[in-house]
Scaffold this motif. Structure first.
Motif, PDB file in Angstrom:
ATOM      1  N   PHE B 246       3.963   6.830   0.097  1.00 23.47           N
ATOM      2  CA  PHE B 246       5.219   7.434  -0.526  1.00 23.47           C
ATOM      3  C   PHE B 246       5.981   6.377  -0.839  1.00 23.47           C
ATOM      4  N   LEU B 247       5.790   5.012  -0.467  1.00 25.54           N
ATOM      5  CA  LEU B 247       6.629   3.867  -0.344  1.00 25.54           C
ATOM      6  C   LEU B 247       7.093   3.602  -1.780  1.00 25.54           C
ATOM      7  N   LEU B 248       5.940   3.358  -2.667  1.00 24.92           N
ATOM      8  CA  LEU B 248       6.236   2.651  -3.880  1.00 24.92           C
ATOM      9  C   LEU B 248       6.882   3.825  -4.792  1.00 24.92           C
ATOM     10  N   PRO B 249       6.386   4.950  -4.774  1.00 23.59           N
ATOM     11  CA  PRO B 249       6.681   6.110  -5.793  1.00 23.59           C
ATOM     12  C   PRO B 249       8.192   6.150  -5.389  1.00 23.59           C
ATOM     13  N   THR B 250       8.578   6.328  -3.966  1.00 21.41           N
ATOM     14  CA  THR B 250       9.957   6.545  -3.978  1.00 21.41           C
ATOM     15  C   THR B 250      10.837   5.299  -4.810  1.00 21.41           C
ATOM     16  N   ILE B 251      10.357   3.979  -4.694  1.00 23.29           N
ATOM     17  CA  ILE B 251      11.356   3.046  -5.188  1.00 23.29           C
ATOM     18  C   ILE B 251      11.162   3.240  -6.655  1.00 23.29           C
ATOM     19  N   ALA B 252      10.012   3.633  -7.312  1.00 22.90           N
ATOM     20  CA  ALA B 252       9.743   3.699  -8.700  1.00 22.90           C
ATOM     21  C   ALA B 252      10.796   4.876  -9.108  1.00 22.90           C
ATOM     22  N   ALA B 253      10.809   6.045  -8.357  1.00 21.38           N
ATOM     23  CA  ALA B 253      11.754   7.237  -8.920  1.00 21.38           C
ATOM     24  C   ALA B 253      13.254   6.879  -8.854  1.00 21.38           C
ATOM     25  N   VAL B 254      13.649   5.857  -7.731  1.00 23.88           N
ATOM     26  CA  VAL B 254      15.034   5.471  -7.660  1.00 23.88           C
ATOM     27  C   VAL B 254      15.268   4.485  -9.061  1.00 23.88           C
ATOM     28  N   VAL B 255      14.546   3.692  -9.506  1.00 26.03           N
ATOM     29  CA  VAL B 255      14.588   2.643 -10.574  1.00 26.03           C
ATOM     30  C   VAL B 255      14.522   3.544 -11.785  1.00 26.03           C
ATOM     31  N   ILE B 256      13.553   4.417 -12.043  1.00 25.36           N
ATOM     32  CA  ILE B 256      13.329   5.019 -13.174  1.00 25.36           C
ATOM     33  C   ILE B 256      14.454   5.820 -13.475  1.00 25.36           C
ATOM     34  N   GLY B 257      15.140   6.235 -12.366  1.00 23.05           N
ATOM     35  CA  GLY B 257      16.399   7.264 -12.565  1.00 23.05           C
ATOM     36  C   GLY B 257      17.617   6.111 -12.838  1.00 23.05           C
ATOM     37  N   GLY B 258      17.441   5.011 -13.286  1.00 18.56           N
ATOM     38  CA  GLY B 258      18.542   4.120 -13.683  1.00 18.56           C
ATOM     39  C   GLY B 258      19.239   3.189 -12.783  1.00 18.56           C
ATOM     40  N   THR B 259      18.946   3.483 -11.378  1.00 23.42           N
ATOM     41  CA  THR B 259      19.585   2.779 -10.627  1.00 23.42           C
ATOM     42  C   THR B 259      19.202   1.339 -10.411  1.00 23.42           C
ATOM     43  N   SER B 260      20.228   0.314 -10.645  1.00 22.17           N
ATOM     44  CA  SER B 260      20.009  -1.068 -10.521  1.00 22.17           C
ATOM     45  C   SER B 260      19.381  -1.642  -9.177  1.00 22.17           C
ATOM     46  N   ILE B 261      18.110  -2.093  -9.116  1.00 17.74           N
ATOM     47  CA  ILE B 261      17.558  -2.558  -7.860  1.00 17.74           C
ATOM     48  C   ILE B 261      18.458  -3.564  -7.378  1.00 17.74           C
ATOM     49  N   GLY B 263      21.660  -3.182  -6.959  1.00 17.21           N
ATOM     50  CA  GLY B 263      22.611  -2.691  -6.388  1.00 17.21           C
ATOM     51  C   GLY B 263      24.027  -2.416  -7.415  1.00 17.21           C
ATOM     52  N   GLY B 264      24.964  -1.368  -6.667  1.00 14.98           N
ATOM     53  CA  GLY B 264      26.067  -1.362  -7.379  1.00 14.98           C
ATOM     54  C   GLY B 264      26.188  -0.215  -8.534  1.00 14.98           C
ATOM     55  N   ARG B 265      25.227  -0.203  -9.294  1.00 14.70           N
ATOM     56  CA  ARG B 265      25.174   0.873 -10.581  1.00 14.70           C
ATOM     57  C   ARG B 265      23.891   1.743 -10.308  1.00 14.70           C
ATOM     58  N   GLY B 266      24.287   2.960 -10.457  1.00 17.20           N
ATOM     59  CA  GLY B 266      23.211   3.981 -10.258  1.00 17.20           C
ATOM     60  C   GLY B 266      23.835   5.312 -10.105  1.00 17.20           C
ATOM     61  N   SER B 267      22.848   6.331 -10.178  1.00 18.07           N
ATOM     62  CA  SER B 267      23.367   7.651  -9.827  1.00 18.07           C
ATOM     63  C   SER B 267      22.318   8.554  -9.155  1.00 18.07           C
ATOM     64  N   LEU B 268      22.881   9.585  -8.491  1.00 14.58           N
ATOM     65  CA  LEU B 268      21.799  10.474  -7.688  1.00 14.58           C
ATOM     66  C   LEU B 268      20.984  11.240  -8.745  1.00 14.58           C
ATOM     67  N   ILE B 269      21.958  11.681  -9.915  1.00 15.27           N
ATOM     68  CA  ILE B 269      21.297  12.605 -10.913  1.00 15.27           C
ATOM     69  C   ILE B 269      20.135  11.974 -11.414  1.00 15.27           C
ATOM     70  N   GLY B 270      20.286  10.740 -11.869  1.00 15.77           N
ATOM     71  CA  GLY B 270      19.190   9.982 -12.298  1.00 15.77           C
ATOM     72  C   GLY B 270      18.066  10.030 -11.403  1.00 15.77           C
ATOM     73  N   THR B 271      18.191   9.701  -9.928  1.00 16.86           N
ATOM     74  CA  THR B 271      17.248   9.771  -8.966  1.00 16.86           C
ATOM     75  C   THR B 271      16.339  11.033  -8.969  1.00 16.86           C
ATOM     76  N   VAL B 272      17.148  12.225  -8.996  1.00 17.45           N
ATOM     77  CA  VAL B 272      16.593  13.592  -9.108  1.00 17.45           C
ATOM     78  C   VAL B 272      15.396  13.613 -10.114  1.00 17.45           C
ATOM     79  N   GLY B 273      16.050  13.051 -11.413  1.00 15.97           N
ATOM     80  CA  GLY B 273      15.303  13.038 -12.700  1.00 15.97           C
ATOM     81  C   GLY B 273      14.081  12.302 -12.550  1.00 15.97           C
ATOM     82  N   GLY B 274      14.275  11.059 -11.995  1.00 13.63           N
ATOM     83  CA  GLY B 274      13.085  10.070 -11.402  1.00 13.63           C
ATOM     84  C   GLY B 274      11.928  10.901 -10.835  1.00 13.63           C
ATOM     85  N   VAL B 275      12.512  11.453  -9.655  1.00 14.67           N
ATOM     86  CA  VAL B 275      11.539  12.044  -8.777  1.00 14.67           C
ATOM     87  C   VAL B 275      10.694  13.247  -9.618  1.00 14.67           C
ATOM     88  N   LEU B 276      11.479  14.051 -10.328  1.00 15.40           N
ATOM     89  CA  LEU B 276      10.584  15.225 -11.159  1.00 15.40           C
ATOM     90  C   LEU B 276       9.750  14.367 -12.069  1.00 15.40           C
TER      91      LEU B 276
END
Lengths: 321, 317
Positions: B246-261, B263-276
């Protein structure tokens, strides 16, 4: 002399720690110190050492490479097809294996430099790609490496383990000269401050690309050396080496924020990490407690390194640049 | 008009949703059953497990840090909860879920101490914490799969259905909603992003930055533990290294969702999309019965393409 020690303080500490650990290891080993024991130890250390050097080239320019283990797996699988047969075949095979390593590094570098993707994320994605390619070549472990060649690289020369000679050659014939070139200077400049390096007219993209290519080359060397030690190809070797290579460079005094540390330090860090593991094995501790103690030692080593901030008088200094 | 614009999700956050729709449409061309309600509902259920982890990871990544202890916080929480249920004592069994969550929160605080007080790079410190947790787990279980079982509540949370929708999905939506509110409406949320942008400036503005870092890592630990409890309920057991994939897919989901690795910029909506997106991609690749090799290659390539699209768009605008 004193200046030399002060400049290389981190490396000196790392090498002292390594010497103490190695003495302990040889003292506790049931058969006592002999060439065979030291050779096995040096071989295991050198695999992680080369992986740590690959990681060093990513970290020194303020990046991180999560694909080190994947490139090792891919080159290991390529080697298990090509490094066998006549002398010419094997030479060509080794060139191809290292070429694959460099190519992987360049793919990472291109994504970071031209694609403007953060290194940690780019290499996360390419790691999956490289492991996939490795699995295409070797869905199950197999293949073979020429035994004579493998022996030549993994045994000893007049009682001195070949692995240690290789490590010394990497430092003496590669790192020391490289450090004096423009590229060697550029790596530190880009790692310390990309802006400043750019404004001083340094070719930042070229330096970044070369740094990733060198990282790929060393990940390829690590994969090749792994092949010599195991004489077989296995696509599943990656994950352990990626994370351990990061731990190794940090133990060796390379700062994750870039621009600080040396290749020698990274190599020493890898040797320390592996020696701790080997030490556990013969220490008489209950086997089940060993992973915990290993983690505890890693954590305390890092925590002691970080404890300096508790003495900092001005709170602002702890935030760094 | 301005507030409307502020409340709309950014384009980065919409990307993974577009990707998800394209995946469904493209996949249904080959496998019509993908459009069926059952299949999609099942995907939502599976997505929830990754979703909890990515929820916590988003907070940590917004700070500009990373949490590599996810695998064994998940595994540890699963072991704690299943062994409490497996003890046969009903009083202990009811404590299974709270105990697992407390465990996750405590590990999160340990992570926070290393990062905020000792100033160790989170990437190394959480890695070391992860290997210590692994050690404790091996020591306790003797290297075998831990004994124990999931409680009825855990199984219901993970596999139950409520009004036709998976319970796991609804818990995930609920948890995401609470944390989204926390990010939007509370000072904590604002401090989180501002630390990600510039920790020094945030500290100089009088914010107790260590407490914010503690809180973020503790919430992340809670989320990972919740994921572990759910996964144990789903599998009706805990097993060694259940968290590693689960480790790498978790990071991938967050980043695909538009959160900058960074820090500072990003959103939970994006993360949900990344997870889906990631869940569906993994599922479709396995429905197509591809070999492990091709699954890895396509997974890597698609993530690279998504990331390149993000940067291309930013360059264009």
């Amino acid at each position: 002399m004193r200046n030399l020690l002060r400049i290389n303080q981190r490396e000196v500490i790392a090498i002292l720690v390594l010497a103490v650990l190695l003495t302990l290891y040889l003292a506790t080993h049931p058969t006592g110190p002999n060439t065979y024991v030291i050779t096995i130890w040096a071989n295991q250390c050198l695999i992680l050492g080369l992986a740590a050097i690959a990681q060093f080239f990513a970290v020194i320019v303020r990046g991180i490479d999560l694909s080190v283990g994947a490139v090792m797996a891919l080159t290991n699988c390529v080697a298990s097809y090509l490094v066998i047969g006549s002398g010419f075949d094997m030479t060509l095979g080794i060139v191809v294996v290292l070429g694959v390593g460099i190519a992987c590094g360049l793919v990472n570098g291109a994504l970071v430099v031209f694609g403007r993707i953060q290194p940690i994320v780019a290499t996360l994605a390419t790691a999956s790609l490289f492991v996939g390619l490795a699995l295409l070549l070797r869905p199950t472990p197999g293949g073979q490496i020429d035994y004579d060649l493998a022996d030549a690289f993994t045994l000893d020369v007049f009682g001195l383990p070949t692995a240690l000679i290789i490590a010394a050659m990497v430092i003496g014939l590669f790192w020391v000269p490289l450090r004096r070139t423009g590229l060697g200077l550029g790596l530190y400049a880009v790692g310390s401050s990309e802006h400043a390096a750019f404004q001083s007219g340094m070719p930042v993209p070229v330096i970044r690309l070369s740094s990733f290519a060198l990282g790929g080359l060393f990940a390829g060397l690590a994969g090749l050396y792994f092949s010599f030690v195991t004489t077989t190809g296995d696509a599943g070797i990656g994950p352990n080496y990626t994370l351990n290579s990061i731990a190794a460079v940090v133990l060796g005094g390379v700062a994750l924020r870039g621009g600080v540390g040396t290749l020698t330090g990274a190599l020493a860090g890898a040797f320390i990490l592996k020696t701790i593991g080997s030490l556990m094995f013969f220490s008489g501790l209950p086997p089940l407690a060993q992973p915990f103690i290993e983690g505890l030692i890693l954590a305390s080593a890092i925590a002691i390194g970080g404890a300096g901030v508790l003495r900092v008088k001005n709170r602002l200094e702890v935030f760094g640049k | 008009m301005n507030t409307l614009k502020q409340n709309l999700p950014s384009i980065d956050a919409i990307f993974p949703y577009i990707g998800t729709v394209l995946l469904i449409l493209g996949g249904s061309y080959f496998f019509p059953q993908i459009l069926g309600f059952d299949y999609l509902a099942q995907q939502l259920q599976i997505a929830a497990f990754l979703g909890f982890l990515a929820l916590g990871a988003t907070l940590v990544i917004l700070l500009g840090h990373i949490d590599l202890s996810v695998p064994w916080v998940l595994g540890g929480a699963a072991i704690v909860s299943t062994s409490l249920v497996g003890s046969g004592n009903p009083a202990l069994a009811t404590l299974a879920i709270p105990a697992a969550l407390i465990f996750g929160g405590l590990v999160g605080i340990i992570n926070g101490v290393g990062v905020a007080i000792l100033r160790i790079p989170s990437m190394v410190w959480t890695l070391a914490v992860n290997s210590m947790l692994l050690g404790v787990a091996v020591l306790n279980t003797g290297g075998f799969n831990p004994k124990g079982e999931a409680s009825g509540t855990m199984i219901w949370l993970a596999t139950g259905n409520l009004a036709g929708l998976p319970v796991a999905f609804m818990v995930w939506v609920g948890a995401t909603g609470i944390i989204a509110l926390l990010l939007k409406k509370s000072a904590f949320g604002r401090y989180l992003s501002s630390i990600g942008y510039n920790e020094k400036a945030t500290f100089l503005s009088g914010v107790s930055t260590p407490s914010v870092i503690f809180a973020a890592f503790a919430i992340a630990g809670l989320c990972s533990a919740l994921g572990g409890v759910m996964l144990a309920g789903y599998a009706n057991q805990a097993y060694q290294s259940m968290g590693d994939p689960f480790l790498l897919p978790t990071i991938a989901a967050v980043v695909i969702g538009g959160t900058s690795i960074l820090g500072g910029r990003g959103s939970l909506i994006g993360t949900v999309g990344g997870v889906l997106f990631i869940t569906l991609l993994t599922s479709i690749l396995s429905v197509m019965q591809m070999s492990d090799a091709w699954r890895n290659i396509i997974f890597g390539l698609i993530i690279i393409i998504m990331l390149l699209l993000q940067t291309l768009r930013r360059k264009g605008s």
